[in-house]
Design an enzyme around this catalytic site. Structure first.
Site, PDB file in Angstrom:
ATOM      1  N   HIS A  39     -11.180  -3.036   3.021  1.00  0.00           N
ATOM      2  CA  HIS A  39     -11.185  -2.711   4.453  1.00  0.00           C
ATOM      3  C   HIS A  39     -11.988  -1.450   4.772  1.00  0.00           C
ATOM      4  O   HIS A  39     -12.130  -1.088   5.936  1.00  0.00           O
ATOM      5  CB  HIS A  39      -9.738  -2.546   4.919  1.00  0.00           C
ATOM      6  N   ASP A  40     -12.471  -0.746   3.757  1.00  0.00           N
ATOM      7  CA  ASP A  40     -13.254   0.474   3.967  1.00  0.00           C
ATOM      8  C   ASP A  40     -14.743   0.252   3.714  1.00  0.00           C
ATOM      9  O   ASP A  40     -15.528   1.189   3.798  1.00  0.00           O
ATOM     10  CB  ASP A  40     -12.798   1.580   3.005  1.00  0.00           C
ATOM     11  N   GLU A  45      -6.339   4.047  -6.122  1.00  0.00           N
ATOM     12  CA  GLU A  45      -7.662   4.213  -5.511  1.00  0.00           C
ATOM     13  C   GLU A  45      -8.239   5.561  -5.955  1.00  0.00           C
ATOM     14  O   GLU A  45      -7.693   6.612  -5.612  1.00  0.00           O
ATOM     15  CB  GLU A  45      -7.533   4.188  -3.977  1.00  0.00           C
ATOM     16  N   ASP A  85      -3.015   4.613  -2.392  1.00  0.00           N
ATOM     17  CA  ASP A  85      -4.066   5.177  -1.557  1.00  0.00           C
ATOM     18  C   ASP A  85      -4.500   6.557  -2.074  1.00  0.00           C
ATOM     19  O   ASP A  85      -3.641   7.418  -2.325  1.00  0.00           O
ATOM     20  CB  ASP A  85      -3.501   5.309  -0.133  1.00  0.00           C
ATOM     21  N   ASP A  87       0.862  -1.169   0.000  1.00  0.00           N
ATOM     22  CA  ASP A  87       0.000   0.000   0.000  1.00  0.00           C
ATOM     23  C   ASP A  87       0.905   1.228   0.000  1.00  0.00           C
ATOM     24  O   ASP A  87       1.778   1.361   0.851  1.00  0.00           O
ATOM     25  CB  ASP A  87      -0.857  -0.013   1.281  1.00  0.00           C
TER      26      ASP A  87
HETATM   27  C1  NOJ Z   1      -8.153   5.171   1.864  1.00  0.00           C
HETATM   28  C2  NOJ Z   1      -7.859   3.999   2.737  1.00  0.00           C
HETATM   29  O1  NOJ Z   1      -8.299   2.842   2.100  1.00  0.00           O
HETATM   30  C3  NOJ Z   1      -8.517   4.277   4.059  1.00  0.00           C
HETATM   31  O2  NOJ Z   1      -8.534   3.153   4.899  1.00  0.00           O
HETATM   32  C4  NOJ Z   1      -7.823   5.444   4.689  1.00  0.00           C
HETATM   33  O3  NOJ Z   1      -8.479   5.822   5.873  1.00  0.00           O
HETATM   34  C5  NOJ Z   1      -7.795   6.658   3.760  1.00  0.00           C
HETATM   35  N1  NOJ Z   1      -7.498   6.310   2.407  1.00  0.00           N
HETATM   36  C6  NOJ Z   1      -6.747   7.629   4.191  1.00  0.00           C
HETATM   37  O4  NOJ Z   1      -5.481   7.104   3.966  1.00  0.00           O
END
Ligand code: NOJ
Length: 569
Positions: free
Chosen positions: A315-316, A241, A199, A98
């Site tokens: 994970h989000d 992302e 990210d 990541d």
């Molecule tokens: C996206 C990540 O997937 C998330 O978990 C994170 O809180 C935010 N970006 C900030 O890095």
């Protein structure tokens, strides 16, 4: 398009904190991952996307990095990391790290320096502005709630943070900062990693004064420069992302001749249960027709000029079986159906840990049981904005990131086999019923179904490169599409409902994979059972196919549509 290794790969995402704890401190770690390489091998995945394990105060579970070149003691040491890379390589599993470079932790020494004075050489690594009449420079909001500006006493200025105030945004306009990042990326590439998941990469071109967050004017220039200075010389895999991407924007990132990234994560399908213009907590009923429209748009529009990443969860996001499936009576069937739909499409599939077990959302009801910083902030913010505690908790239960972050359920023993200590986050109480030990032992489990999908992809090029065509866009319960490569054609049928459905077809098809053990070959009148999902191989050289769906008193013929979408030679 030249074929690439990551196109026929399947990626498995590991959230280390919740994967496996090897030393009893309640937190998953690198040695835990090493122990589970045989499990990943058994599943058949080719790549691990490892969420951040770098040194971090853990304000946002590792997405707040204080040193990019060391490992957080919670997770282990750099020697453990090297051991993990070696052990994975021996098993032909690659590791994608990541890359969190939109921001650092406020405990990163760059920020510690930058904060000291306006003249400090690291000042320009971050974004500082004067306040206006004792207020922040403007009304930009943090994605975690509240203002995106934090006052810093030392210099009487504000710094920008699109996430928590412990995650100051980096200033990509600064060439020196960019070079530091490229150097760090090369360090990791030399250690033997196979690429990066980037990210919130669409934020790095921000212009805060004009309130431009995503897709800033210099974003693609930075990515080309990054590519040229780092992974462009290797065969690494990259995936960005990009919450704000449209297919048009995605082509800018991923068209091979532009030399930026290989893939992006787009989130249109993820936002279908959110009201238009609202926050993700403003819920809306799901509509399968919208899902079909979104997935199909991306399938068609990147075909031949980009590459899709296929994912349901990360994970989000909440657990997919609790979202589009049925996490009660039909949990296993619907988890397999969702897997079939996703892996059947064109692109690189990603599996988020536990998805292969059909893990579900949490049943908790008190805000204390949702420890994530975003959830906690949003709860307070929504209450302040006048929402009731009850409706806020309802939305949180459906959408909070915590749902994805409960520890992996390895077995039916204490703490689901995740730790011998006290787990950092509660185990989902359903672990006695849903766990890897049981899933890997059963032929008809969700895990076995994922295994079969992965094996099918390894065996049949059509699953990787076949052209996609959607059928029945208006049907509310069935998702049906074809894949076509040369003379070969597959039909993928997915029933998103517990209702039975009848399909009429003039074609005979043989079953390649089904989530029921006794699915017959495709025939004239064909019954689809609750959440049934089947991949059929259609016979060669059929001049015309005619599949028509009969739904109680409604009957929809899709003959013309198939003819139109005919890409057979
Ligand atoms: C996206 C990540 O997937 C998330 O978990 C994170 O809180 C935010 N970006 C900030 O890095």
């Amino acid at each position: 398009m030249v074929k690439k290794w990551w196109q026929n790969s399947v990626v498995y995402q590991i959230y280390p904190k919740s994967f496996l704890d090897s030393n009893g401190d309640g937190i998953g770690d690198l040695q835990g991952i090493i122990q589970k390489i045989p499990y990943l091998k058994k599943l058949g995945v080719d790549v691990i996307w490892l969420c951040p394990v770098y040194q971090s105060p853990q304000d946002d579970n590792g997405y707040d990095i204080s040193d990019y070149e060391s490992i957080d003691p919670e997770f282990g040491t750099m020697d453990d990391m090297k051991e993990l890379i070696r052990a994975c390589n021996r098993e032909d599993i690659r590791i994608v790290m990541d890359l969190v470079v939109n921001h650092t932790s406020d405990e990163h020494w760059w920020f510690q320096e930058a904060q000291k004075s306006k003249e400090n050489p690291y000042r320009d690594f971050y974004i500082w502005r004067k306040g206006k009449n004792g207020q922040p420079p403007n009304d930009l909001k943090s994605n975690f709630g509240g203002s995106a500006w934090e006052y810093s006493e030392e210099t009487n200025e504000y710094y920008l943070h699109f996430y928590s105030k412990k995650q100051p945004d980096l200033n990509w306009e600064n060439e020196k900062l960019r070079q530091e990042i490229y150097r760090m990326m090369n360090y990791w590439l030399e250690l033997g990693i196979a690429g990066f998941r980037m990210d919130v990469i669409d934020l790095i071109g921000k212009i805060p004064d004009e309130k431009i967050k995503e897709n800033g004017p210099r974003l693609h220039e930075y990515l080309r420069e990054m590519n040229e200075n780092t992974f462009g010389k290797t065969d690494a895999m990259t995936v960005g992302e990009c919450w704000g991407a449209t297919p048009e924007i995605a082509r800018l990132y991923t068209a091979p001749e532009r030399k930026e990234l290989n893939m992006i994560f787009q989130f249109e399908q993820i936002q279908l249960d959110k009201q238009k213009g609202g926050q993700r907590w403003d819920l809306k009923e799901l509509d399968l027709r919208e899902l079909k429209a979104v997935f199909s748009k991306w399938q068609y529009e990147l075909d031949g000029c980009g590459w899709n990443s296929l994912f349901w969860s990360n994970h989000d996001l909440p657990r997919i079986v609790s979202r589009w499936g049925n996490d009660g009576k039909y949990r296993e069937l619907s988890a397999k159906m969702l897997a079939t739909l996703l892996h059947g499409m064109k692109g690189t599939p990603y599996i988020y840990q536990g998805e292969e077990l059909g893990m579900t959302n949490v049943p908790f009801t008190a805000i204390e049981n949702f420890p994530d910083i975003e959830t906690q902030n949003i709860y307070k913010e929504r209450l302040r904005a006048g929402f009731s505690a009850e409706e806020t908790i309802h939305a949180i239960r459906k959408k909070a990131r915590d749902n994805a972050r409960t520890p992996m359920q390895w077995n039916a023993e204490e703490n689901a086999g995740f730790t011998t200590g006290t787990p950092w986050y509660q185990i989902n109480p359903n672990y006695k019923e849903i766990n890897a030990e049981d899933e890997t032992a059963r032929e008809d489990s969700v895990f076995s179904h994922y295994q079969k999908l992965i094996q099918l992809r390894k065996k049949h090029e059509i699953m990787v490169y076949g052209e996609y065509h959607l059928l029945l866009p208006e049907d509310e319960d069935l998702y049906i599409y074809t894949r076509t490569l040369g003379k070969e054609q597959w039909l993928i049928l997915c029933n998103f409902h517990e209702k039975e459905r009848e399909i009429a077809s003039t074609q005979i098809g043989s079953v390649l994979l089904s989530n029921y053990t006794d699915t017959p070959q495709l025939k004239e009148l064909h019954l689809l059972r609750p959440y049934e999902a089947v991949i059929y191989r259609l016979p060669e050289k059929v001049e015309m196919h005619n599949v028509c769906a009969v739904y109680s008193d409604k009957s929809v013929s899709i003959t013309e549509e198939i003819e139109e979408g005919e890409s057979r030679e």
